[in-house]
Write a protein that holds these residues in place. Structure first.
Motif, PDB file in Angstrom:
ATOM      1  N   THR A 138       0.178  -4.370  -8.552  1.00 13.38           N
ATOM      2  CA  THR A 138      -0.078  -5.735  -8.562  1.00 13.38           C
ATOM      3  C   THR A 138       1.132  -6.673  -8.718  1.00 13.38           C
ATOM      4  O   THR A 138       1.387  -7.679  -7.770  1.00 13.38           O
ATOM      5  N   ASP A 139       2.068  -6.098  -9.496  1.00 10.59           N
ATOM      6  CA  ASP A 139       3.186  -7.060  -9.589  1.00 10.59           C
ATOM      7  C   ASP A 139       4.256  -6.966  -8.404  1.00 10.59           C
ATOM      8  O   ASP A 139       4.851  -7.828  -8.076  1.00 10.59           O
ATOM      9  N   HIS A 140       4.306  -5.501  -7.823  1.00 11.91           N
ATOM     10  CA  HIS A 140       5.074  -5.295  -6.853  1.00 11.91           C
ATOM     11  C   HIS A 140       4.629  -6.312  -5.383  1.00 11.91           C
ATOM     12  O   HIS A 140       5.433  -7.136  -4.830  1.00 11.91           O
ATOM     13  N   LEU A 172       0.877  -1.165  -0.102  1.00  8.06           N
ATOM     14  CA  LEU A 172      -0.079   0.185  -0.215  1.00  8.06           C
ATOM     15  C   LEU A 172       0.851   1.331   0.095  1.00  8.06           C
ATOM     16  O   LEU A 172       0.769   2.441  -0.631  1.00  8.06           O
ATOM     17  N   GLN A 173       1.993   1.248   0.784  1.00  7.92           N
ATOM     18  CA  GLN A 173       2.813   2.259   0.765  1.00  7.92           C
ATOM     19  C   GLN A 173       3.410   2.353  -0.734  1.00  7.92           C
ATOM     20  O   GLN A 173       3.674   3.669  -1.049  1.00  7.92           O
ATOM     21  N   PHE A 174       3.734   1.460  -1.205  1.00 11.84           N
ATOM     22  CA  PHE A 174       4.264   1.538  -2.795  1.00 11.84           C
ATOM     23  C   PHE A 174       3.377   2.185  -3.594  1.00 11.84           C
ATOM     24  O   PHE A 174       3.724   2.940  -4.396  1.00 11.84           O
ATOM     25  N   PHE A 175       1.886   1.817  -3.389  1.00 11.81           N
ATOM     26  CA  PHE A 175       0.999   2.415  -4.197  1.00 11.81           C
ATOM     27  C   PHE A 175       0.984   3.777  -4.004  1.00 11.81           C
ATOM     28  O   PHE A 175       0.799   4.685  -4.960  1.00 11.81           O
ATOM     29  N   ALA A 176       0.962   4.354  -2.631  1.00 17.17           N
ATOM     30  CA  ALA A 176       0.987   5.700  -2.525  1.00 17.17           C
ATOM     31  C   ALA A 176       2.111   6.752  -3.147  1.00 17.17           C
ATOM     32  O   ALA A 176       2.053   7.484  -3.540  1.00 17.17           O
ATOM     33  N   GLU A 177       3.248   5.745  -2.938  1.00 15.55           N
ATOM     34  CA  GLU A 177       4.528   6.477  -3.496  1.00 15.55           C
ATOM     35  C   GLU A 177       4.646   6.668  -4.967  1.00 15.55           C
ATOM     36  O   GLU A 177       5.098   7.422  -5.442  1.00 15.55           O
TER      37      GLU A 177
END
Length: 357
Positions: A268-270, A46-51
């Motif tokens: 999704t991939d991450h 989720l943090q990756f999505f935000a970044e």
């Protein structure tokens, strides 16, 4: 002359200040409601999505994540995003089974347990099938991405090992959605609680076992109070999505919507890669005592795994029938979903994962 220079300097500084103000105004912050604390693999995703949203928008769009149910508890996130209390949030079909009947297709236990395959199949289904999009739109939601719990394993306290399906009989067990129904059909005594309460339940003896997930064992520290894990690799819970308020979405410019879409597919991939790594690491660490007790790893006989899949069939029919009653083409959606699972299984088998190519 000095006065003129001083005035010019003051005007220049004021201009810089105004530029800073205009940039601050231009940056839009979106409130995100998340029910779990900021720890573990899914929190990292989720943090990756935000970044990604911040990076792809050049800093013009930012996500303020409210962790641990501070803004909205899991059971209230769907209605909260619909009402605009949050702009985005994590929703689970298990908490709103009527409103999220369509999304609950991801909670049906199947032989597939690969997170990369499952996440891509759900993403395609929820973004390409008009009926699925409309099923969320009627609650003023737009789908942006998917989570998964990874496959179900049986995690048990000392003396409650599950070596065959017969051992389920009489076990006090925490499970959710269709998995709970199947386990109850097979003789387990189901205990209703959130995953955040399972540590205490196992520690105190309220629960003998949990339908658990490798990615959650380390985050919730359950190996400290358990002694065995039966490897079942049974399906995965994917009625578990990242959604945005429809009116907030419609107010975005097309290029801004694309930023969110791109962040969703990138996540999704991450996330799948993180999960696959986590599964390997946790399953290797459990027997060593690195995560708590030295955990006995048990493999459920293949014949028993097949019985589990067979016991799910009636619940697939139930989902199709309930979807039909809601005006959806239940069988058509199911066929598309299973075809997508097969598509990504084939792609993985023939080409490997994207990060390995």
């Amino acid at each position: 002359m000095k006065l003129v220079k001083a005035m010019k300097k003051m005007i220049f500084c004021l201009a810089l200040g105004l530029v800073g103000v205009s940039q601050a105004v231009a940056a839009t912050t979106f409130r995100y409601a998340e029910g779990t604390p900021n720890r573990g693999t899914r929190a990292e995703a989720l943090q990756f999505f935000a970044e990604e949203v911040k990076r792809e928008s050049g800093g013009e769009m930012r996500i303020d994540i409210h962790w641990g149910g501070v803004l909205l508890k899991y059971s209230a996130i769907l209605d909260g995003v619909t009402a605009g209390t949050a702009d985005l949030g994590t929703v689970l079909a298990a908490y709103q089974p009527q409103k999220l009947q369509a999304l609950a297709i991801g909670d049906l236990p199947l032989a597939n347990s690969d997170p990369w395959v499952g996440l891509h199949a759900m993403y395609d289904l929820m973004t390409q099938n008009e009926q699925m999009k409309q099923a969320l739109a009627k609650h003023d939601l737009v789908y942006l991405g998917n989570y998964t719990t990874t496959s179900v394993q049986f995690e048990c306290t000392e003396g409650n090992e599950i070596r065959t399906l017969e051992d389920l009989k009489g076990k006090r067990m925490r499970a959710s959605v269709t998995y709970a129904k199947v386990l109850q059909d097979l003789g387990a005594n189901l205990i209703n609680m959130t995953y955040s309460d399972i540590y205490q339940a196992l520690e105190t003896g309220l629960a003998d076992c949990s339908a658990a997930y490798f990615y959650a064992m380390r985050a919730f520290k359950t190996p400290e109070v358990t002694h065995s894990v039966t490897r079942v690799d049974w399906g995965q819970i994917m009625g578990f999505a990242l959604v945005m308020n429809r009116y907030v979405w419609e107010d975005l410019a097309p290029e801004q919507q694309k930023v969110f879409r791109d962040a969703g597919i990138a996540m999704t991939d991450h996330y799948a890669r993180l999960l696959l790594e986590e599964i390997d690491e946790v399953s290797a660490d459990l027997p060593t005592g690195k995560l708590g007790n030295k955990i006995e790893m048990i493999k459920l006989p293949e014949a028993d795994r097949q019985k589990l899949f067979g016991a799910t069939e009636k619940y697939v029919r139930e989902w199709i029938e309930q979807s039909n009653k809601m005006g959806l083409d239940g069988q058509g959606i199911w066929d598309q979903y299973t075809a997508l699972l097969e598509k990504y299984e084939t792609e993985r088998d023939e080409r490997g994962y994207p990060w390995d190519r």
